[in-house]
Enzyme design. Structure first.
Site, mmCIF file in Angstrom:
data_model
loop_
_atom_site.group_PDB
_atom_site.id
_atom_site.type_symbol
_atom_site.label_atom_id
_atom_site.label_comp_id
_atom_site.label_asym_id
_atom_site.label_seq_id
_atom_site.Cartn_x
_atom_site.Cartn_y
_atom_site.Cartn_z
ATOM 1 N N CYS A 413 80.117 -17.037 81.145
ATOM 2 C CA CYS A 413 80.816 -15.903 80.564
ATOM 3 C C CYS A 413 81.621 -16.258 79.320
ATOM 4 O O CYS A 413 81.716 -15.457 78.396
ATOM 5 C CB CYS A 413 81.716 -15.245 81.599
ATOM 6 S SG CYS A 413 82.791 -16.395 82.431
ATOM 7 N N HIS A 457 86.712 -15.305 85.093
ATOM 8 C CA HIS A 457 85.798 -14.593 84.206
ATOM 9 C C HIS A 457 86.456 -14.437 82.844
ATOM 10 O O HIS A 457 87.677 -14.555 82.703
ATOM 11 C CB HIS A 457 85.495 -13.211 84.817
ATOM 12 C CG HIS A 457 84.324 -12.537 84.185
ATOM 13 N ND1 HIS A 457 83.172 -13.195 83.850
ATOM 14 C CD2 HIS A 457 84.118 -11.236 83.832
ATOM 15 C CE1 HIS A 457 82.310 -12.351 83.319
ATOM 16 N NE2 HIS A 457 82.861 -11.133 83.293
ATOM 17 N N ASP A 473 81.917 -5.945 78.780
ATOM 18 C CA ASP A 473 81.599 -7.223 79.426
ATOM 19 C C ASP A 473 80.181 -7.616 79.029
ATOM 20 O O ASP A 473 79.214 -7.162 79.635
ATOM 21 C CB ASP A 473 81.716 -7.087 80.949
ATOM 22 C CG ASP A 473 81.616 -8.444 81.622
ATOM 23 O OD1 ASP A 473 81.338 -9.441 80.927
ATOM 24 O OD2 ASP A 473 81.832 -8.504 82.851
#
Lengths: 669, 329
Positions: A413, A457, A473
């Site tokens: 991520c 994250h 995202d």
């Protein structure tokens, strides 16, 4: 100084010295991993010397030897920790000196002091570790220490060891109710009075306030808990659980950091159209950082914290102990638009942007009708191209964004968030990177969600003109077929993670998971009821007792009342000495009471036989029972001594004996 | 630290445990005193540091632990107090001693209830302290010594009974009244002149007195203090009453130990010389008697007789020239 002779009763026995040594060793062992090895080496040396000296007393160093050892101990602690400050340094110094005391056990008084200080050693350890196992273990050590104190006091009769242990356990059990009352009602400080200096903590894991490639993929391998959440309103879907932490504005192309602008305190822009807030309580594990995690956008601010302009929650002090706070959060909202400075901070571009990155951004800009269109184009790019989502990202060189976007295309991520934010800035859309956690594993046993470090994250927020800051995202845009589940389940185990589909078909794995859930519920209860119990809980207890208005004074008054009441009950129940009653005599007394009820009271001058014959004369109907009783009772009581067989027979006789009042002849007495 | 240095004026303010009619003192609520010991104070100091530290670091586990130890200390304090409450104290005088020795007293501690009383001590100056446990419904004895400086009846007016059970954090004590006495014989002189012989020649006595044969001398009526071994049990079985068989070597070797026959600077020195003479006579197994102004202990032999004579000397009041034993009877 003239040498005083120690009276023999004050001289410790060898077994007592050994006992103390072992206790101290037992109390030190759990502390050892928290201290540097040099400290343990010194302590081990002293323990070895002490145990050898029990066999060969000449090994005990004299006065000068003690001075030298003390200097070595102090120097050892100081050089290891480079100074006095910090909890570890303090603990190291204390332990060194306490173990040194073992060299100087001439009188029982010395042993008593050392035993008392073991209690202090236990409390020092709780600064490092607060697990329930440690508490139980050190509790057992404390009871054994009490037994040593009892034994040192002496006068225990023929089996001193057993008697000492029994007395220690009894005193401890009697102390438990008082302990609970004190714990529940003793006033707490809401802020520390002093600091022992900062302790360079090693091994505190968690999200840091910077982001580099590989930072989060390393963090998620850590199996520790980040926080627990108890939802009071129905919890949102797992893929909506974005727990916001640090917000990063500034980047040099490789590393993202908070940036000076973001730290500037100012009023947080109010949320607009925040509807249907989520209510929950969050218990954060210690991070040694100041930020408090909150679900997406916090609406309320807990005590001792404040909200920054970019909607981060910051505590006033670093979180060094578990912190529990209640929150309100909004999932649907519109943020206020930032001022010029805020917009410029979101558009800052690193120096090492390459030509092909610029071209890609300009390409999107020319295709898109508006900003949101452009964001969607970017997401589609991540979905369409062969981007892989994996924990095993290849190492990147000096320009990670370019390398990731056009060459390796395998990343976690942080790679996606970082490069996406830079691309958005190149296309003229203010953006920033947000660090936090995604998801949460429901624990049906405890009724809460667990958020692990493996849920760490990073995502992006972009500024859209009529909507404010919007969460994007880019990781979620990756095609599910290109998510590397295999390596994830190999490296993360069977933990539930929103981003991976991890296999859990195995029965053993399911069992393991259930056990883990149960263990975590127990741990959570420990956190809530013991470690996290605070002044607020005390006040709500007071409110529940309808004494809420009195606040601290009410608490003090309640403490006094409850404490004295508990103490009296404990004393009444367990400390009163009951008169010794012969069991046979008790049965005889009961028989006399039964007879007295029908008017045949025993006169003070009557022995059993005389009394019996009077009863026989006045109430012939009662004679058989009374006779049988006396024939058993008198020889047993005045002759052979108590036989349990006879006692039982007498008991059954009396129990069945219910003389009725004789209506005919009234007794003449 | 409070034990030895309480001055008399202060200690007279403390309540005593009164003696009952049967000579037993039972410790009541208002007679038990309690103070922390040095260990108790250092325990409290360590606890205070623990409390402040735990409060400061907001460490609930540390607080819990501190509260536990504090509660233990508090419960222990009550244990200490209750350990003394209700025990019975009876003091008996020990066997007679010579002045300059140590008079002993037997302190009998009884526990009437079900509970064992641990660590009961009777602190005394000379005897090394001894700590005993008294099981419920039972009693135990502690022997206490007191330096016997002067002849006469050595009284133990008052006695401290103390305990530090269970953790030595507190010391509870009480003062018990006693009327126990131990008889202190006069200190015998190093040497004394030979006493006069009542009959027979000295030469023979000196020769045979050392031999000390055990010839049967004949029967005599029983007197208190005679050994049961000397009682003629066969005669007793024939219902002739208690008769003692007398053994001894020398016939007609009667020694009178006489106040007026001894020269000494003062009465005590004289008594001391007489004591030595008595002891010598007892050792020589002679028949001896004692004459003091106003008192005469007839001729006799054996330990009981010797003790009777020594008691006369121990209690002899020269100023009044009479005998307290006689006055008492």
């Amino acid at each position: 100084m003239p040498k005083r002779t120690t009276p023999s009763i004050e001289r410790p026995e060898r077994t007592q010295v050994l006992w103390l040594t072992l206790l101290l060793l037992a109390a030190y062992v759990p502390l050892a991993p928290h201290l540097a090895w040099q400290i343990s080496a010194f302590v081990a040396l002293l323990f070895a010397l002490r145990i050898a000296a029990i066999r060969w007393p000449a090994l005990i160093p004299g006065a000068w030897g003690l001075v030298v050892l003390t200097l070595i101990g102090v120097a050892n602690a100081l050089s290891t920790y480079e100074g006095w400050s910090g909890q570890s340094a303090g603990a190291a110094l204390f332990v060194s000196m306490l173990v040194l005391k073992l060299m100087e056990l001439r009188r029982k008084e010395d042993l008593r002091l050392a035993t008392t200080l073991i209690g202090f050693l236990a409390v020092v350890q709780f600064l490092f570790d607060q697990s329930p196992w440690l508490a139980v273990y050190l509790g057992a050590v404390a009871v054994a220490g009490l037994a040593l104190l009892v034994d040192l006091n002496g006068g225990l009769g023929d089996t001193p060891g057993r008697a000492a242990m029994g007395i220690a356990v009894r005193v401890s059990v009697q102390a438990i109710p008082l302990t609970l009352v004190l714990f529940l009602l003793f006033p707490r400080l809401s802020a520390p009075l002093w600091h022992l200096g900062t302790d360079p903590r090693k091994g505190t894991t968690g999200i840091s306030d910077t982001l580099e490639p590989g930072a989060i993929s390393e963090l998620v391998l850590n199996g520790e808990l980040a926080f627990r959440v108890r939802f009071e309103t129905p919890p949102p879907d797992a893929n909506q659980l974005y727990w916001r932490g640090p917000v990063l504005w500034q980047t040099d192309g490789r590393r993202w950091s908070a940036g000076a602008e973001a730290m500037a305190a100012g009023p947080a822009g109010a949320l607009q159209d925040a509807s249907r807030p989520i209510r929950y309580e969050l218990t954060l594990e210690p991070t040694d950082q100041r930020w408090l995690f909150a679900l997406d956008r916090p609406v309320s601010v807990p005590e001792g914290a404040f909200l920054t302009p970019d909607h981060r929650l910051l505590a006033r002090h670093p979180i060094s102990t578990p912190r529990r706070y209640r929150m309100l959060s909004a999932l649907r909202y519109r943020t206020a638009l930032p001022d010029r400075a805020g917009r410029e901070a979101g558009l800052q571009i690193p120096d090492n942007v390459t030509h092909r990155m610029r071209r890609l951004a300009e390409d999107w800009r020319s295709q898109a009708d508006n900003d949101w269109d452009l964001v969607e184009l970017g997401l589609r790019f991540f979905n369409r191209e062969a981007f892989h989502y994996t924990l095993l990202a290849p190492r990147l060189g000096p320009n990670p964004a370019d390398e990731f976007l056009f060459e390796t295309r395998r990343g976690f991520c942080e790679h996606y968030a970082s490069s996406f934010a830079i691309l958005m800035r190149l296309a003229g859309i203010p953006s920033r990177v947000v660090l936090g956690y995604l998801g949460g594993e429901p624990n049906p046993v405890g009724g809460y969600h667990m958020v692990w470090q493996s849920d760490a994250h990073a995502w992006v927020e972009v500024l859209i003109e009529d909507r404010g800051w919007v969460r994007v995202d880019p990781t979620a845009a990756v095609d599910p077929s290109r998510v590397d589940n295999g390596s994830a389940s190999r490296m993360l185990g069977s933990g539930a993670s929103v981003r991976f589909t991890l296999e859990q078909n195995d029965a053993i794995a399911r069992l393991a998971r259930n056990l883990r859930l149960l263990a975590d519920s127990l741990d959570a209860a420990w956190q809530d009821w013991v470690l996290g119990f605070s002044m607020e809980d005390q006040l709500s207890l007071l409110k529940w007792l309808r004494l809420g208005g009195a606040r601290e004074y009410g608490l003090a008054a309640l403490l006094l009342v409850a404490f004295s009441l508990t103490l009296s009950i404990v004393l009444l129940v367990s400390l009163r000495d009951r008169p010794r009653v012969d069991p046979l005599e008790a049965e005889y007394a009961r028989l006399c009471r039964r007879l007295a009820r029908v008017g045949l009271e025993r006169r003070p001058n009557e022995g059993p036989w005389n009394y019996g014959s009077r009863v026989r004369a006045q109430r012939p109907d009662l004679a058989p029972t009374v006779d049988r009783f006396l024939r058993l009772y008198v020889p047993a009581r005045y002759g052979r001594g108590c036989d349990p067989e006879i006692h039982r027979a007498l008991m059954s006789l009396v129990r069945g004996f219910r003389p009725g009042v004789d209506k005919g002849a009234r007794p003449d007495c | 630290m409070w034990r030895s240095s309480s001055p008399k004026a202060l200690s007279s303010l403390f309540r005593r445990v009164p003696r009952g009619l049967n000579g037993v003192a039972r410790v009541g609520r208002r007679q038990v005193y309690i103070l922390p010991t040095r260990s108790g104070l250092s325990f409290a100091a360590v606890l205070l540091v623990m409390l402040l530290g735990s409060l400061n670091f907001q460490n609930n586990l540390g607080l819990l632990f501190t509260f536990f130890l504090a509660s233990v200390g508090l419960v222990a304090m009550h244990h200490t107090w209750f350990n003394l409450l209700g025990i019975s104290i009876r003091v008996r005088g020990g066997p007679p001693v010579f002045a300059g020795g140590e008079a002993s007293f037997d302190v009998v501690i009884g526990s009437d209830g079900q509970r064992t009383r641990f660590d009961i001590r009777v602190p005394a100056r000379r005897v090394s302290q001894q700590s005993i446990a008294v099981p419920g419904g039972d009693q135990r004895t502690i022997r206490v010594g007191l330096p016997a400086a002067r002849r006469g009846l050595q009284a133990l007016d008052e006695l401290t009974v103390e305990t530090r059970y269970p953790l030595h954090l507190f010391r509870a004590w009480c003062y018990a009244e006693t009327d126990a006495t131990t008889l202190v014989y006069p200190k015998p002189a190093e040497q004394a002149p030979e006493p006069d012989r009542a009959a027979g020649d000295n030469q023979r006595c000196a020769l045979q007195g050392r031999l000390g044969t055990d010839d049967y001398l004949g029967p005599r009526a029983y007197r208190n203090g005679d050994s049961p071994r000397q009682i003629d049990w066969k005669a007793f079985a024939r219902e002739r009453g208690l008769v003692v068989k007398q053994f001894g070597g020398e016939e007609g070797e009667d020694v009178w130990i006489d106040w007026s026959k001894v020269t000494a600077p003062d009465a005590e020195a004289r008594i001391s010389l007489l004591t030595r003479q008595l002891l010598d006579a007892g050792e020589a197994r002679a028949r001896f008697g004692l004459r003091l102004p106003g008192i005469e202990e007839g001729l006799g032999r054996g330990r009981a007789h010797l003790q009777r004579c020594l008691a006369r000397l121990a209690l002899y009041d020269h100023a009044q020239a009479n005998d307290p034993l006689d006055r008492a009877s």
